[in-house]
Motif scaffolding. Structure first.
Motif, PDB file in Angstrom:
ATOM      1  N   VAL A  98      -2.170   1.317   9.754  1.00 47.08           N
ATOM      2  CA  VAL A  98      -2.522   1.845  11.338  1.00 47.08           C
ATOM      3  C   VAL A  98      -3.228   0.742  11.789  1.00 47.08           C
ATOM      4  N   ILE A  99      -2.903   0.565  12.912  1.00 51.44           N
ATOM      5  CA  ILE A  99      -3.417  -0.776  13.959  1.00 51.44           C
ATOM      6  C   ILE A  99      -3.998   0.454  15.311  1.00 51.44           C
ATOM      7  N   GLU A 100      -4.888   0.346  15.232  1.00 52.16           N
ATOM      8  CA  GLU A 100      -5.673   1.722  16.892  1.00 52.16           C
ATOM      9  C   GLU A 100      -5.784   0.772  18.046  1.00 52.16           C
ATOM     10  N   LEU A 101      -5.661   0.546  18.747  1.00 55.34           N
ATOM     11  CA  LEU A 101      -5.785  -0.100  20.199  1.00 55.34           C
ATOM     12  C   LEU A 101      -5.691   0.900  21.120  1.00 55.34           C
ATOM     13  N   ASN A 102      -7.511   1.063  21.328  1.00 59.65           N
ATOM     14  CA  ASN A 102      -7.931   1.129  22.219  1.00 59.65           C
ATOM     15  C   ASN A 102      -8.674   0.496  23.182  1.00 59.65           C
ATOM     16  N   ILE A 103      -7.470   0.269  25.076  1.00 61.88           N
ATOM     17  CA  ILE A 103      -7.269  -0.975  25.654  1.00 61.88           C
ATOM     18  C   ILE A 103      -8.196  -0.116  26.852  1.00 61.88           C
ATOM     19  N   PRO A 109       0.492  -1.293   0.362  1.00 59.72           N
ATOM     20  CA  PRO A 109       0.745  -0.012   0.133  1.00 59.72           C
ATOM     21  C   PRO A 109       0.620   1.202   0.013  1.00 59.72           C
ATOM     22  N   ASP A 110       0.099   2.468  -0.193  1.00 63.00           N
ATOM     23  CA  ASP A 110       0.911   2.980  -0.403  1.00 63.00           C
ATOM     24  C   ASP A 110       1.178   4.242   0.612  1.00 63.00           C
ATOM     25  N   GLU A 111       0.570   4.072   1.815  1.00 69.70           N
ATOM     26  CA  GLU A 111       0.742   4.515   3.249  1.00 69.70           C
ATOM     27  C   GLU A 111       0.586   3.687   4.063  1.00 69.70           C
TER      28      GLU A 111
END
Length: 51
Positions: A21-26, A16-18
């Motif tokens: 991103v994995i956002e972990l809201n724990i 992928p170009d970008e």
């Protein structure tokens, strides 16, 4: 099986170009409340005359 061999060359993978991103809201609220409850219980037991 022989019919699938020509399709093997048609698969293209591209990065992928970008960045991914994995956002972990724990949510740790339960653990914090549990610890505070233990601390409060200990404080009440140690200072029973205040309460």
């Amino acid at each position: 099986m022989v019919g699938l061999v020509p399709l093997a060359g048609c698969i293209n993978l591209e990065a992928p170009d970008e960045p991914i991103v994995i956002e972990l809201n724990i949510n740790i609220t339960q653990e914090v409340i549990y610890r505070l409850a233990d601390d409060a219980e200990d404080a009440i037991e140690e200072n029973a005359d205040i309460f």
